[in-house]
Structure formats: C-alpha cells, structure tokens
Scaffold this active site. Sequence first.
Site, short mmCIF file in Angstrom:
data_model
loop_
_atom_site.label_atom_id
_atom_site.label_comp_id
_atom_site.label_asym_id
_atom_site.label_seq_id
_atom_site.Cartn_x
_atom_site.Cartn_y
_atom_site.Cartn_z
N ALA A 132 -21.78 57.65 -9.55
CA ALA A 132 -21.65 59.00 -10.12
C ALA A 132 -21.98 60.06 -9.08
CB ALA A 132 -22.56 59.15 -11.33
N GLY A 133 -20.96 60.46 -8.29
CA GLY A 133 -21.16 61.51 -7.30
C GLY A 133 -20.59 62.81 -7.84
N SER A 134 -19.23 62.88 -7.86
CA SER A 134 -18.60 64.08 -8.40
C SER A 134 -18.82 64.19 -9.91
CB SER A 134 -17.09 64.04 -8.12
OG SER A 134 -16.85 63.89 -6.75
N GLY A 343 -11.31 65.75 26.87
CA GLY A 343 -12.11 64.56 27.23
C GLY A 343 -13.58 64.86 27.34
N GLU A 366 -22.03 68.01 -2.14
CA GLU A 366 -22.29 68.87 -3.31
C GLU A 366 -21.04 69.51 -3.90
OE1 GLU A 366 -25.60 71.43 -2.42
OE2 GLU A 366 -26.56 69.76 -1.39
N GLU A 370 -11.91 68.73 -3.21
CA GLU A 370 -11.03 68.52 -4.37
C GLU A 370 -11.68 69.06 -5.64
OE1 GLU A 370 -11.89 66.23 -2.15
OE2 GLU A 370 -10.01 65.71 -1.17
#
Length: 387
Positions: A132-134, A343, A366, A370
């Site tokens: 459960a992140g978003s 480089g 946080e 999206e």
Amino acid sequence: MINYELNEKDKKLQMEAAAFCAKEIAPRAKMLDEATQAKKGELVKENLKKLSQAGILGVSLGSDKVDMVSHYVASEELAKACASTFLSARSSIFLCGASLNLFGTKEQKEKYLPGLKSATIVGGLAYSEEAAGSDLAGIATAAKKDGDAWVLNGTKDIVVNAPIADVLLVLAYTDKDAGLAKGMSLFIVEKGAKGLIIGEPLDTMGVKGAPIASVKLDKCVAKEIVGGVAGNGYAQVSRILDMGKIGVAAMCVGIGVACMERATLHAKSRRAFGKAIGSYQEVGFKLADMFTNNDVGRLLALRAAWAMNTGEAEAEIIASCAKLFAGEGVTRIANLAMQVFAGHGYIKGTDIERLYRDARFGEICEGTTEIQRVLIAKKELDKFLPA
Ligand SMILES: Cc1cc2nc3c(=O)[nH]c(=O)nc-3n(C[C@H](O)[C@H](O)[C@H](O)COP(=O)(O)OP(=O)(O)OC[C@H]3O[C@@H](n4cnc5c(N)ncnc54)[C@H](O)[C@@H]3O)c2cc1C
C-alpha cells in the site's frame, strides 16, 4: 496588481539559508552520500543540529500553524546543498513535527516539538507499506485497544529516519469497518517501545545519505494517538502529505538549481573544437530549458504555498500541480545536466552523478507523478469545459 517578491522576512531567510547551507551542508553532501550505513546516522544528526542552531530547521513552525512559504524557501536552499539532509530534516521537522504541531494535543506538542526543533530528538512518519504505497486504504497495520494502551501489528517497509528516530508517527487501522474517513489513527511510537523492530538500513539509488529502514510492529505498544482521539489518522496524514507536496517541489527545484549551476560553470570552462561548449546553441538551449523549468517550478510551488497559507480552496490541487511539474522538471533537468557534462558527469562520485540519482526521487515520493495527474483530473475535469 501582482507582486512576485517574497516579504522581507522570507527574503532574509532565503539569503541566510543559502549562505549557511552552502558553507556548512553542501561540503558534506558527497561524504554523506558515500557514508557507510553505520556512519550515515551520525552525519545526518550533526547536520540536523547545525540547521537547528542556525534557526533553519523549525523555521516554518508557528503556534498551531505552518508557514508554507518559509518552509518552501528554507527547503529549496537545503535541498540544493544536500537532498539527503533535506529528506531527513523534512521527515523529522515536517512530516513528524508539523503533524504534531497541527494535530497534536497541547501535551504532545510540549513533549516533542522542542526536541524536534532543537534536533535533540529525530522524528519520522510511517504510513505506506509494501502492499500500500499510492493506495493508503490498503494498509494492513492495525491497532487494538488494550486497557489504556494500543497494540499495533504490521510492517511499514520504507521509512526515512527509522534507524535514528526517537519518535515515529505510525498510521494504522483502529476500526476497518469505519473506512478511510474514520477508521484510521496516527499513533505516537517512541524508540524502545515494546514490539518496535527497526529493520536493517536500506540502500537506495538516490538520497543515499538519508537513513532509511523498515519498521515492524510486533504487538507494539503505543500509548498515544496524535490529537488524543481515534479515527482522524487518514485525514491527518492526507493533510500533511498535501502540504508536503510543496516541500517535495522545493526539493526538486533545489536539486534542479544545483544541476543548472554546475552545468553552466562546465559549459563556460569546457572547450571543444576551439570554443567553450556553452557557445554552441545545442548546449545553451539546455541551460535555457533548465532555467525555465526551475523558475516555473518555483513559481508554482510558491503559489501553492501562498494558497495553503491563505486557505484558498484550490490549494491542494495547486500543490499537486507544483509537485507534478517540479518532479518531472528535475528529471529533465538532471538529464540535460548529465548531457552537458557527458562522460565527465557519468563517473561515479561526481556531483552530477549524485544529483542525477537524487533527482529521480521527485517523481516517486509521496504521491507519484501519475497519482498527481489522477488527483488534478478528478478535481478539475469539469473546469476544463468551456464556460
Ligand atoms: C527513498 C524513499 C523514502 C520513503 N520514505 C517514506 C517514509 O518516510 N514513510 C512512508 O510511509 N513511506 C515512505 N516511502 C514510500 C513512498 O511513499 C512510496 O514509495 C510512494 O508513495 C509510492 O508508492 P509505491 O512505491 O508503493 O508505488 P505503487 O503505489 O505500487 O505504484 C506503482 C506504480 O503504479 C502507479 N499507480 C498506482 N496507482 C495508480 C493509479 N490509480 N493510477 C495511475 N497510476 C497508478 C504509480 O504511479 C507507480 O507508477 C519512501 C519511498 C522511498 C523510495
């Protein structure tokens, strides 16, 4: 009439924070990025103390309110100097400290805020989980009442400051049937609490200097809920994360300005085909895009900060727009800066290599890019119609 100037107090804060962070924090950024896990906590705590002594750490916390313009101004300067220190400072003083400042009882404020402001204690906020992140409704951590205390079970998989935290705010269901609106509570869990298990420090791609670990709650005993009443946790965390988008935008602009300044110096000094590379239009255009992205990101974030301070109805959506724009902006800017260095930026241990890794966090943390678009579209869709 629109005046885009900061007020005298914030102008002074900006100048002082810029000078202090350039002198005291920026020179330690590489060392912190490369520090062993064991050393990281010590270095970060020293930085937090320095920031507190300079009056920068708790500058935005007023009694019962948080000045989001000051928060933005100090955050941009700190993140420009060292994104890892910014992340740790923010978790302690904003995610934990501002939550207590806004939602805590008088006793809770008196107990924790002086220590968080003086950096004698460190705080953090544990809300998301592996599954459960978003989607915070999906958290599995739950608390049951046991006499005067609560017993928590669950695991928070990525928590900034967990390895060094003296106090963690932990989101858990107290009544799942009551749903998001009334079913969650934010617990105060102190270091050493029975059943609190801090995992091994996590190694991240960027912001490597911030101490991060999982937090396991195995019949963990918590005595207090933020504000003293169960059921307000989701609203409290949502509010602090909404306000927090301004700080994340500040981090993105800060990293973006650091990229732009280094790329500009390089463009002026590096020569190819007999000329400074900055005199080639392809390089100059990259610097122009960096400047534009930073400036618009800052304007939008300050607009959101002002809207939060004045209680404007659209404040949360403008904060989403700022986080979205600045998050995508710093990904673009770091990419452009890397291209200017070519480089010589791609070598491990260069500032640009560190900034490039740090920058990528802006779109993730946080509320991903999206999710910000989902929020903006959901709230604003009707307004896109012609009047
Ligand atoms: C360095 C670091 C520090 C962190 N610190 C903390 C901390 O201190 N405390 C804490 O609690 N958490 C912390 N986190 C966790 C962080 O909050 C989450 O990683 C973040 O919210 C995203 O959740 P997720 O990683 O589970 O992604 P997910 O939610 O699994 O998303 C995966 C992808 O699916 C997309 N997606 C998901 N839902 C939708 C949708 N409805 N529409 C469109 N796209 C969707 C996302 O945008 C993303 O691209 C930290 C993470 C990191 C990397």
